[in-house]
Write an enzyme that holds these catalytic residues in place. Sequence first.
Site, PDB file in Angstrom:
ATOM      1  N   GLU A 378    -105.721  10.151 130.623  1.00  0.00           N
ATOM      2  CA  GLU A 378    -106.169   9.189 129.618  1.00  0.00           C
ATOM      3  C   GLU A 378    -106.091   9.836 128.246  1.00  0.00           C
ATOM      4  OE1 GLU A 378    -110.135   7.573 130.065  1.00  0.00           O
ATOM      5  OE2 GLU A 378    -109.909   6.313 128.282  1.00  0.00           O
ATOM      6  N   ASN A 437    -106.371   3.583 125.490  1.00  0.00           N
ATOM      7  CA  ASN A 437    -107.395   2.577 125.200  1.00  0.00           C
ATOM      8  C   ASN A 437    -106.894   1.643 124.108  1.00  0.00           C
ATOM      9  OD1 ASN A 437    -109.898   3.546 126.756  1.00  0.00           O
ATOM     10  ND2 ASN A 437    -109.138   5.396 125.751  1.00  0.00           N
ATOM     11  N   GLU A 469    -105.890   0.331 128.836  1.00  0.00           N
ATOM     12  CA  GLU A 469    -107.311   0.134 129.163  1.00  0.00           C
ATOM     13  C   GLU A 469    -107.944  -0.822 128.161  1.00  0.00           C
ATOM     14  OE1 GLU A 469    -109.546   3.665 129.857  1.00  0.00           O
ATOM     15  OE2 GLU A 469    -108.080   4.489 131.274  1.00  0.00           O
ATOM     16  N   ASP A 499    -111.674  -1.447 131.537  1.00  0.00           N
ATOM     17  CA  ASP A 499    -112.469  -0.256 131.247  1.00  0.00           C
ATOM     18  C   ASP A 499    -113.956  -0.589 131.299  1.00  0.00           C
ATOM     19  OD1 ASP A 499    -112.999   2.336 130.578  1.00  0.00           O
ATOM     20  OD2 ASP A 499    -111.951   2.295 128.652  1.00  0.00           O
ATOM     21  N   GLU A 556    -114.942   6.671 137.082  1.00  0.00           N
ATOM     22  CA  GLU A 556    -114.990   7.408 135.824  1.00  0.00           C
ATOM     23  C   GLU A 556    -116.238   8.270 135.792  1.00  0.00           C
ATOM     24  OE1 GLU A 556    -113.805   5.579 131.566  1.00  0.00           O
ATOM     25  OE2 GLU A 556    -115.710   4.908 132.359  1.00  0.00           O
TER      26      GLU A 556
END
Length: 595
Positions: A378, A437, A469, A499, A556
């Site tokens: 990520e 993201n 995300e 997310d 996560e």
Amino acid sequence: GPARAVAPPATAAGAGRARGAGRGPALSVAAATSVATPRVMARTAGALWSSAGAIGFVGVGDAAAFSGRSTILVMAALALAAGVVIGLRAHTWPRGSFHVIAAGGAVVITAGTALAASAPIGGAIAGLYLFVVLDAFLFFPWRTAAAHLAATAALHALVAAATGQSVVLALLMQVTFAAAGALVGWLVRAAAEATVDPVTGLMNRAGLDRVLAEHLRGSEAPSSAVVLLDLDGFRGLNEGAGVEAGDHLLRTVAQRTARAAGPSATVARSGSDEFAVLLPGLDEDAAVRVADALRAALPTSASAGVAVPVRGDSPASLVHRAKGATYEALERGGARTVVAAEADGGGARLRAALRAGELAVHFQPVVLPGDGTVVSAEALVRWFDPVRGTVPPDCFVPVAERDGSVVELGRWVLVRAVQQLADWRGRAGLPQSVAVNVSHRELCDPAWAGATLALLRAAGLPPQALVVEVTETTLGRDEDSVRANLVAVRDAGVEVSVDDFGTGWSSLSRLEELPVTQLKVDRSFVARLGDGVTATPVLEAIVQLARGLGLTVVAEGVETAEQARAVADLGCTLAQGWHFGRPVPAAHLGAPPTA
Ligand code: C2E
Ligand code: CA
Ligand code: CA
């Protein structure tokens, strides 16, 4: 400075007329109409004095010589000059001086009439009384204006009698002037109604906007502040105790706010339960103290937002900022004062940081929970500010989202993430896909999907190598452009991940229709694992749900070996967290696994 003090009379406009509105010290100002700002009063009174002087000068100068002629000419010239001074300066004088200016005009005209040798010339000069009457009805309350009218009529009658003119004619002229004055006064008040709130007698939003526009005029931002007060829980009172009680509270708040804000402030009711206070000459810190004092003076709990004008502010932008701060105060539980973010929301600072190379992208491994094999990474943005040190993304991403600079930020991160992945691809032990993201604001741009796919193509990467995300909240808003963007990339093969799943909007039934391929379980659910807890009903349900919908599940925030084992046993497809690796510069992910 005081020269920029704006319109206390407008604040009080109609206060006397409002039902039940009291006459606190801050509300009883000797002016009636909302056009009666000091500046407008000065300009108008100055113009009337000057034109009276000019008319006298030209008119009498034309007449044949008579005994008082030169005196009248001197007086007329002086009146002309006085008009200029009044027009330019009177708004800085005490308010009472406008009465002196009007009454002084009547005295000067009386003297001119008395000095005129002939009745026709005297009668013509007396015509200038109209200016005094108009001035009074334009700016003073009805009663005060009537007093000016009566005094003027008395002077006119006296001078007519003394100079052998017809008193009846003089009084007839005054009746005409009274009619003209009343008409003008009524028109001005009717026009002002539109800017006055009938419940509190304060200015409404339109009136506030006009005062702010006058205040903000000029190239430099005035040193002043705007406080926006929002009554906590007013709607509840209105619905519970009734509109009468609500109106009563609003009037009380209006009076106390006007009183506590002081005579140089302008107070307006800018929304249903929202009051705006313009504080000329105050800086941010002083305004915060005033805001706290205002809140303390109210009979109910209130949230306050403080904003300071910056160059180029419009009334709307200034109030908008103050409003944002008020919302924040409200969100943090109300009964507090919050200062608005910088005018540009810090966006200029962030853009400068981008250019100055203060931003970096770090990568956190995403792994198979069973054996820790790195599958993906990520991309997480980092800001190293030379002054403030490391600024966490939670501090600047939401701000950038608000002011739009997140679009540039997101693009910048995406470009770097894609470049980095192109370098990793095909190399063992390194991420073969990258998660980025994407904020709501970016997805509002209809061109986002096309640009993103083009970037992948240019880097020679398949769409499957990118994970986008998106938070649950973004998906929940379900706007057309957001949806179209996500559908476009998903159809091309890009993974779309929800997310922080489980924390926001949770209309599970809609998951089916949404263009998503992955659920990224919020770390708060993972945090409950450990100390013997190997599963929670929520986590089990999410995994079941994902399986049913054909979605992958990422756990996560896996911080311990115990949690890693638990999420693997639960059937999570992927895992991420400090246990497997912290977010680090790309080069730190380079070491191939030794096992
Ligand atoms: P997020 O997308 O939920 O990112 C995961 C956050 O959890 C990261 O915080 C990461 O450092 C942290 N984290 C990872 N493993 C663990 C763990 O085991 N335990 C704990 N307690 N935390 C862990 P970070 O980097 O501070 O990012 C915070 C948020 O900022 C992100 O939340 C994301 O919403 C936003 N963000 C970061 N980079 C970007 C970006 O490039 N664009 C956008 N739009 N938002 C970003
Ligand atoms: Ca994320
Ligand atoms: Ca997350």
